[in-house]
Design an enzyme around this catalytic site. Structure first.
Site, PDB file in Angstrom:
ATOM      1  N   LYS A 157      -0.212   7.992 -23.482  1.00  9.87           N
ATOM      2  CA  LYS A 157       0.007   8.311 -24.717  1.00  9.87           C
ATOM      3  C   LYS A 157       1.680   8.139 -24.852  1.00  9.87           C
ATOM      4  O   LYS A 157       1.913   6.792 -25.138  1.00  9.87           O
ATOM      5  CB  LYS A 157      -0.049   9.492 -25.229  1.00  9.87           C
ATOM      6  CG  LYS A 157      -1.569   9.936 -25.438  1.00  9.87           C
ATOM      7  CD  LYS A 157      -2.330  10.137 -23.997  1.00  9.87           C
ATOM      8  CE  LYS A 157      -3.687  10.897 -24.492  1.00  9.87           C
ATOM      9  NZ  LYS A 157      -4.499  10.908 -23.336  1.00  9.87           N
TER      10      LYS A 157
ATOM     11  N   ASP B 214       1.074  20.882 -20.279  1.00 10.57           N
ATOM     12  CA  ASP B 214       0.400  19.461 -20.297  1.00 10.57           C
ATOM     13  C   ASP B 214       1.517  18.821 -21.242  1.00 10.57           C
ATOM     14  O   ASP B 214       1.530  19.073 -22.559  1.00 10.57           O
ATOM     15  CB  ASP B 214      -1.019  19.692 -21.205  1.00 10.57           C
ATOM     16  CG  ASP B 214      -1.500  18.583 -21.432  1.00 10.57           C
ATOM     17  OD1 ASP B 214      -0.834  17.498 -21.393  1.00 10.57           O
ATOM     18  OD2 ASP B 214      -2.962  18.539 -21.529  1.00 10.57           O
TER      19      ASP B 214
ATOM     20  N   ARG C 137     -13.514  15.720 -33.827  1.00 12.59           N
ATOM     21  CA  ARG C 137     -12.898  16.635 -33.382  1.00 12.59           C
ATOM     22  C   ARG C 137     -13.110  17.953 -33.741  1.00 12.59           C
ATOM     23  O   ARG C 137     -12.512  18.351 -34.548  1.00 12.59           O
ATOM     24  CB  ARG C 137     -11.281  16.449 -33.326  1.00 12.59           C
ATOM     25  CG  ARG C 137     -10.568  15.182 -32.488  1.00 12.59           C
ATOM     26  CD  ARG C 137     -10.580  15.459 -31.067  1.00 12.59           C
ATOM     27  NE  ARG C 137     -11.832  15.215 -30.136  1.00 12.59           N
ATOM     28  CZ  ARG C 137     -11.780  14.864 -29.059  1.00 12.59           C
ATOM     29  NH1 ARG C 137     -10.473  14.668 -28.314  1.00 12.59           N
ATOM     30  NH2 ARG C 137     -12.566  14.805 -28.191  1.00 12.59           N
TER      31      ARG C 137
ATOM     32  N   TYR D 191       1.000  -1.219   0.072  1.00 12.82           N
ATOM     33  CA  TYR D 191      -0.193  -0.089   0.021  1.00 12.82           C
ATOM     34  C   TYR D 191       0.873   1.217  -0.034  1.00 12.82           C
ATOM     35  O   TYR D 191       0.640   2.175  -0.804  1.00 12.82           O
ATOM     36  CB  TYR D 191      -1.032  -0.028   1.175  1.00 12.82           C
ATOM     37  CG  TYR D 191      -1.890   1.032   1.297  1.00 12.82           C
ATOM     38  CD1 TYR D 191      -3.141   1.012   0.613  1.00 12.82           C
ATOM     39  CD2 TYR D 191      -1.674   2.276   1.788  1.00 12.82           C
ATOM     40  CE1 TYR D 191      -3.949   1.917   0.524  1.00 12.82           C
ATOM     41  CE2 TYR D 191      -2.511   3.227   1.686  1.00 12.82           C
ATOM     42  CZ  TYR D 191      -3.812   3.237   1.003  1.00 12.82           C
ATOM     43  OH  TYR D 191      -4.920   4.093   0.981  1.00 12.82           O
TER      44      TYR D 191
ATOM     45  N   PHE E 266     -19.259  15.134 -26.286  1.00 15.98           N
ATOM     46  CA  PHE E 266     -19.150  14.128 -27.379  1.00 15.98           C
ATOM     47  C   PHE E 266     -18.848  12.660 -26.995  1.00 15.98           C
ATOM     48  O   PHE E 266     -19.109  11.526 -27.808  1.00 15.98           O
ATOM     49  CB  PHE E 266     -17.616  14.650 -28.040  1.00 15.98           C
ATOM     50  CG  PHE E 266     -16.403  14.631 -26.993  1.00 15.98           C
ATOM     51  CD1 PHE E 266     -16.322  15.708 -26.336  1.00 15.98           C
ATOM     52  CD2 PHE E 266     -15.704  13.527 -26.885  1.00 15.98           C
ATOM     53  CE1 PHE E 266     -15.145  15.617 -25.383  1.00 15.98           C
ATOM     54  CE2 PHE E 266     -14.497  13.411 -25.912  1.00 15.98           C
ATOM     55  CZ  PHE E 266     -14.553  14.830 -25.212  1.00 15.98           C
TER      56      PHE E 266
ATOM     57  N   PHE F  17      -7.794  21.628 -24.644  1.00 22.78           N
ATOM     58  CA  PHE F  17      -8.169  20.365 -24.814  1.00 22.78           C
ATOM     59  C   PHE F  17      -9.418  19.864 -23.819  1.00 22.78           C
ATOM     60  O   PHE F  17      -9.641  20.717 -22.842  1.00 22.78           O
ATOM     61  CB  PHE F  17      -7.183  19.605 -24.135  1.00 22.78           C
ATOM     62  CG  PHE F  17      -7.556  17.878 -24.582  1.00 22.78           C
ATOM     63  CD1 PHE F  17      -7.404  17.451 -25.869  1.00 22.78           C
ATOM     64  CD2 PHE F  17      -7.672  17.121 -23.273  1.00 22.78           C
ATOM     65  CE1 PHE F  17      -7.873  16.070 -25.965  1.00 22.78           C
ATOM     66  CE2 PHE F  17      -8.104  15.723 -23.538  1.00 22.78           C
ATOM     67  CZ  PHE F  17      -8.317  15.169 -24.749  1.00 22.78           C
ATOM     68  N   THR F  18     -10.125  19.013 -24.217  1.00 21.73           N
ATOM     69  CA  THR F  18     -11.636  18.902 -23.568  1.00 21.73           C
ATOM     70  C   THR F  18     -11.377  18.718 -22.066  1.00 21.73           C
ATOM     71  O   THR F  18     -12.214  19.434 -21.659  1.00 21.73           O
ATOM     72  CB  THR F  18     -12.269  17.478 -24.169  1.00 21.73           C
ATOM     73  OG1 THR F  18     -11.426  16.669 -24.154  1.00 21.73           O
ATOM     74  CG2 THR F  18     -12.480  17.759 -25.743  1.00 21.73           C
TER      75      THR F  18
HETATM   76  N1  F0G Z   1      -4.222  16.378 -21.959  1.00 19.98           N
HETATM   77  C1  F0G Z   1      -4.255  15.975 -23.556  1.00 19.98           C
HETATM   78  C2  F0G Z   1      -3.431  16.817 -24.326  1.00 19.98           C
HETATM   79  C3  F0G Z   1      -4.733  14.775 -23.731  1.00 19.98           C
HETATM   80  O1  F0G Z   1      -4.642  14.584 -25.047  1.00 19.98           O
HETATM   81  C4  F0G Z   1      -5.446  14.066 -22.834  1.00 19.98           C
HETATM   82  C5  F0G Z   1      -6.422  12.633 -23.418  1.00 19.98           C
HETATM   83  C6  F0G Z   1      -5.573  14.520 -21.471  1.00 19.98           C
HETATM   84  C7  F0G Z   1      -4.891  15.589 -21.180  1.00 19.98           C
HETATM   85  C8  F0G Z   1      -6.305  13.664 -20.522  1.00 19.98           C
HETATM   86  O2  F0G Z   1      -5.865  12.332 -20.078  1.00 19.98           O
HETATM   87  O3  F0G Z   1      -7.292  10.723 -20.936  1.00 19.98           O
HETATM   88  O4  F0G Z   1      -5.264  10.388 -19.440  1.00 19.98           O
HETATM   89  O5  F0G Z   1      -7.225  11.449 -18.474  1.00 19.98           O
HETATM   90  N2  F0G Z   1      -6.367  12.678 -24.516  1.00 19.98           N
HETATM   91  C9  F0G Z   1      -7.071  11.337 -25.046  1.00 19.98           C
HETATM   92  C10 F0G Z   1      -7.340  11.512 -26.474  1.00 19.98           C
HETATM   93  C11 F0G Z   1      -8.415  10.832 -24.413  1.00 19.98           C
HETATM   94  O6  F0G Z   1      -7.902  10.514 -26.978  1.00 19.98           O
HETATM   95  O7  F0G Z   1      -6.901  12.289 -27.156  1.00 19.98           O
HETATM   96  P1  F0G Z   1      -6.400  11.059 -19.548  1.00 19.98           P
END
Ligand code: F0G
Length: 456
Positions: free
Chosen positions: A257, A214, A381, A71, A448, A123-124
């Protein structure tokens, strides 16, 4: 043109099925014409995302067996900490289960209500985690990034004049911090240059503003710096990465990624206050600060993957496989975002389907049509991803209305890329007969993912 030669051989395979035309039509209708709602078993080639979809190496799989599932204080955490110190140069590390959890911890600490967060394109999930504590994300990317045809080599660059204008209009106290994405996802996987990072650092120092990266696709960004920026032609990727990071005050990282793992994230910084706050909050939301919602084995795979993902020969193959797909399309005039990005090829849906009005969701329509044709899954997108204006409630129609063909790392062969290109070229030849979509269900957050559509 041939694809790049793979710097690995295949030790294990996974079978994939090919649904027939009847099943493809049913499946996409059942999914409300939203590729996020398709079942994976109905997909032949999955280009939905490069997130968590990598193939791990034998070295990473071997690491899984060395997971220390204590843990507290698992040895794998210390391996990860060391990898991050070596590859990125940050001293303090907080692991999280994925990137958005790191965004939550970092941004909820740094953002006060009514503050602005300037960023080189939203970013979303980042946008939502700035909005939840009451902030607003504003765009400071160079204009070239909004033009799919513009071939600027560093379309991810920050426009310092745009940043200056926000400071002049609102005052520096209104700016929570400056947020900089590497290899900007929503712009088409476009890198930021070292020169721009250096200038931004100088600019922000004058205003005592923090810069948070980021760093999700920072290794791919580093490859582009080596390929395109004078003075870096033979610099080792890790040196480039460490210089990039030295211009920030910390980063969030979705390690699903560039770190070649199926799950994981972290935040890293040299700032003691950020570290102390986020380390105390990670315990509330994720788990103890030495595992942050991950198993010991996941920490080990991540620790090894961060190093592997920063190897030059791997990155060269990776970037060139994406380029191979893009060039096959470009060569016959299919409209894509240029230059070809790091993790994906982006189709310009406004040019592909010029007969569709924006409120018939051209990118959503095109993603559904590609699936119907070939069982290749891609992602919208554009306006569906962008969502509504927080104040007016109106749909926002961004300049970029794209379909993303995101290439998982080390997963598909060049033949898979060729199959995909053929399908898209076939559709492009009969694009006039593709009809638009109507949105019939819209969730409140990140619509989305779960929105549903029907054919007009
Ligand atoms: N920042 C960027 C630039 C991203 O592309 C993503 C995720 C995140 C933050 C969030 O990270 O998914 O680990 O919580 N991108 C994925 C995509 C979902 O398909 O572009 P996460």
């Amino acid at each position: 043109m041939n694809g790049p030669v793979e710097p690995f051989k295949i030790k294990m395979i996974e079978h994939v099925g090919m649904p027939d035309e009847k099943r493809r039509k049913e499946a996409i209708q059942e999914a409300g014409y939203n590729t996020f709602l398709l079942k994976s078993e109905d997909v032949f080639i999955d280009l939905l995302t490069d997130s968590g979809t990598s193939a791990m190496s034998d070295n990473q799989w071997a690491g899984l067996m060395l997971g220390d599932e204590a843990y507290a204080g698992a040895r794998n955490f210390y391996h990860l900490e060391k990898s991050i110190q070596d590859v990125l140069g940050f001293k303090y590390v907080v692991p999280t289960h994925q990137g958005r959890a790191a965004e939550h911890l970092m941004y909820s600490y740094l953002v006060q209500p009514e503050q602005l967060v300037p960023r080189n394109m939203y970013f979303t999930t980042s946008k939502v985690h700035v909005e939840l504590p009451g902030g607003k994300m504003v765009d400071i990317i160079i204009d070239e990034a909004h033009d799919p045809e513009n071939e600027h080599p560093f379309k991810g660059n920050v426009d310092l004049q745009k940043l200056q204008a926000f400071i002049d209009e609102y005052g520096v106290d209104k700016i929570a911090f400056v947020n900089v994405e590497m290899d900007v996802n929503m712009a088409g996987g476009q890198p930021i240059s070292m020169e721009n990072l250096r200038n931004l650092r100088e600019f922000c120092d004058d205003y005592r503003l923090r810069i948070i990266f980021d760093a999700t696709r920072s290794s791919e960004n580093a490859y582009f710096i080596r390929e395109r920026e004078k003075g870096y032609e033979s610099t080792p990727i890790i040196e480039i990465l460490r210089e990039m990071m030295s211009y920030s005050d910390g980063c969030i990282y979705s390690s699903k990624k560039d770190c070649l793992v199926n799950i994981g994230g972290f935040l890293a910084t040299n700032e003691k206050d950020i570290f102390e706050h986020t380390r105390s909050m990670v315990v509330v939301y994720e788990g103890l600060h030495t595992y942050g919602g991950l198993a010991g084995r996941d920490l080990e795979a991540l620790s090894r993957g961060l190093r592997e993902g920063a190897e030059y020969n791997y990155l060269k193959y990776r970037i060139n496989q994406v380029r191979h797909l893009g060039e096959m399309l470009m060569d016959v005039g299919v409209p894509i975002v240029k230059p070809i990005g790091g993790h994906a090829v982006f189709l310009n849906a406004l040019k592909f389907l010029p007969h569709l009005p924006r409120n018939q969701w051209p990118a959503q329509t095109l993603a559904a049509a590609i699936y119907e044709d070939s069982a290749v899954r891609t992602m919208e997108r554009g306006a569906v991803s962008k969502g509504r204006d927080k104040e007016t409630g109106e749909n926002i129609f961004p300049a970029l209305e794209l379909v993303r063909l995101t290439i998982p790392r080390r997963v598909y062969t060049n033949t898979h890329m060729e199959y995909t290109a053929k399908s898209i070229i076939r559709l492009y030849e009969k694009r006039d007969i593709i009809k638009g979509l109507k949105m019939i269900y819209e969730p409140k957050y990140l619509r989305f993912f779960q929105a549903r559509f029907e054919k007009i």
